[in-house]
Design a protein around this motif. Structure first.
Motif, short mmCIF file in Angstrom:
data_model
loop_
_atom_site.label_atom_id
_atom_site.label_comp_id
_atom_site.label_asym_id
_atom_site.label_seq_id
_atom_site.Cartn_x
_atom_site.Cartn_y
_atom_site.Cartn_z
N ARG A 74 0.84 -1.19 0.00
CA ARG A 74 0.00 0.00 0.00
C ARG A 74 0.87 1.25 0.00
O ARG A 74 1.80 1.36 0.80
CB ARG A 74 -0.91 0.00 1.23
N ILE A 75 0.56 2.16 -0.90
CA ILE A 75 1.17 3.49 -0.90
C ILE A 75 0.05 4.47 -0.61
O ILE A 75 -0.94 4.53 -1.34
CB ILE A 75 1.82 3.82 -2.26
N MET A 76 0.20 5.22 0.44
CA MET A 76 -0.82 6.20 0.84
C MET A 76 -0.34 7.60 0.47
O MET A 76 0.86 7.86 0.35
CB MET A 76 -1.05 6.14 2.35
N LEU A 77 -1.28 8.50 0.33
CA LEU A 77 -0.97 9.91 0.15
C LEU A 77 -2.20 10.71 0.52
O LEU A 77 -3.29 10.16 0.67
CB LEU A 77 -0.54 10.23 -1.29
N ALA A 78 -2.00 12.00 0.66
CA ALA A 78 -3.11 12.93 0.88
C ALA A 78 -2.89 14.11 -0.04
O ALA A 78 -1.77 14.59 -0.20
CB ALA A 78 -3.15 13.38 2.34
N THR A 79 -3.96 14.56 -0.67
CA THR A 79 -3.86 15.71 -1.55
C THR A 79 -5.15 16.51 -1.49
O THR A 79 -6.23 15.95 -1.34
CB THR A 79 -3.56 15.30 -3.01
N ALA A 80 -5.02 17.81 -1.61
CA ALA A 80 -6.19 18.67 -1.66
C ALA A 80 -6.54 19.05 -3.09
O ALA A 80 -7.66 19.47 -3.36
CB ALA A 80 -5.95 19.94 -0.84
N ASP A 81 -5.58 18.89 -4.02
CA ASP A 81 -5.82 19.46 -5.34
C ASP A 81 -5.25 18.70 -6.53
O ASP A 81 -5.36 19.16 -7.65
CB ASP A 81 -5.27 20.88 -5.37
N ALA A 82 -4.64 17.55 -6.32
CA ALA A 82 -3.99 16.85 -7.45
C ALA A 82 -4.52 15.43 -7.63
O ALA A 82 -3.80 14.55 -8.09
CB ALA A 82 -2.47 16.84 -7.24
N HIS A 83 -5.78 15.21 -7.34
CA HIS A 83 -6.35 13.88 -7.46
C HIS A 83 -6.17 13.29 -8.86
O HIS A 83 -5.87 12.11 -9.01
CB HIS A 83 -7.83 13.91 -7.09
N GLY A 84 -6.34 14.11 -9.89
CA GLY A 84 -6.23 13.63 -11.27
C GLY A 84 -4.85 13.09 -11.60
O GLY A 84 -4.73 12.10 -12.31
N VAL A 85 -3.81 13.73 -11.07
CA VAL A 85 -2.45 13.25 -11.30
C VAL A 85 -2.29 11.85 -10.73
O VAL A 85 -1.79 10.93 -11.39
CB VAL A 85 -1.41 14.20 -10.66
N TYR A 86 -2.73 11.66 -9.50
CA TYR A 86 -2.55 10.38 -8.83
C TYR A 86 -3.46 9.29 -9.39
O TYR A 86 -3.07 8.13 -9.45
CB TYR A 86 -2.74 10.55 -7.33
N GLU A 87 -4.65 9.65 -9.81
CA GLU A 87 -5.56 8.67 -10.41
C GLU A 87 -4.96 8.07 -11.68
O GLU A 87 -5.16 6.89 -11.96
CB GLU A 87 -6.92 9.31 -10.70
#
Length: 166
Positions: free
Chosen positions: A117-130
Motif C-alpha cells: 500500500r502506498i498512501m498519500l493525501a492531496t487537496a488538489d492533485a487527485h487527477g495526477v494520482y488517479e
C-alpha cells in the motif's frame, strides 16, 4: 518513458528521474515546499533536511542542465507500506506530465519490494494520482490520524489534519 541507469530510474522527455539522494538540490526543494506548497508553508530548513535524510527521495532533473524540476519523498519500511508526500513540480514544468512520470517512477520502484500500500493525501492533485492508479480509500472510517506538535484549538485539543506529515 524508458529505463536508464540504476540511480536514474527513467527518462521522460527532457527529464531524467533519479532516486540518488546526493543529487537533490536541498536549497531549492526547501524553497519550493516552504514557500509554495500549502502543506509545508514555513517548514524550517532543518526539518526539511531531516525529512530528506529519513526518506526515500525521487527527483526529476532537466537532462540538458541538470537542474532539478520536480521532487517527491516517500516514508517507507521498504517492505509493506509507503507514504508518498512532498510531491512538487516546479511551476514552469507543470502541465507536461512530469508529475505523473515522477509518481509512476515511485510506484514502479516500490512494487518489486512487496510494498502492498502506498498512501498519500492531496487537496488538489487527485487527477495526477488517479492516472497512476491511486483511488480514494475504500474504508476511510478505518483510518485515524494523530496530529502532534500542532497549535491547539479553542478547546485546547490539538488540531489534526488529513494531510500528514508536514
Amino acid at each position: 518513458m524508458s529505463n536508464t541507469t540504476p540511480s536514474s530510474l527513467l527518462t521522460y522527455g527532457a527529464y531524467e528521474i533519479s532516486s540518488d539522494p546526493d543529487r537533490i538540490d536541498r536549497d531549492r526543494v526547501h524553497h519550493w515546499l516552504s514557500t509554495d506548497a500549502y502543506w509545508a508553508l514555513g517548514r524550517p530548513r532543518d526539518t526539511q533536511d531531516r525529512a530528506i535524510d529519513g526518506s526515500l527521495n525521487f527527483a526529476a532533473y532537466h537532462r540538458a542542465t541538470g537542474e532539478i524540476a520536480a521532487y517527491a519523498r516517500v516514508v517507507t519500511d521498504h517492505a509493506t507500506f509507503a507514504w508518498l508526500c512532498d510531491v512538487y513540480v516546479d511551476r514552469p514544468a507543470r502541465g507536461t506530465g512530469l508529475g505523473t512520470a515522477l509518481v509512476t517512477a515511485v510506484r514502479d520502484h516500490l512494487a518489486p519490494l512487496g510494498v502492498r500500500r502506498i498512501m498519500l493525501a492531496t487537496a488538489d492533485a487527485h487527477g495526477v494520482y488517479e492516472k497512476v492508479g491511486f483511488q480514494p480509500l475504500q474504508n476511510p472510517d478505518m483510518w485515524m490520524a494523530l496530529g502532534l506538535n500542532r497549535p491547539s484549538g479553542p478547546s485546547g485539543a490539538a488540531h489534526t489534519s488529513a494531510h500528514m506529515p508536514s
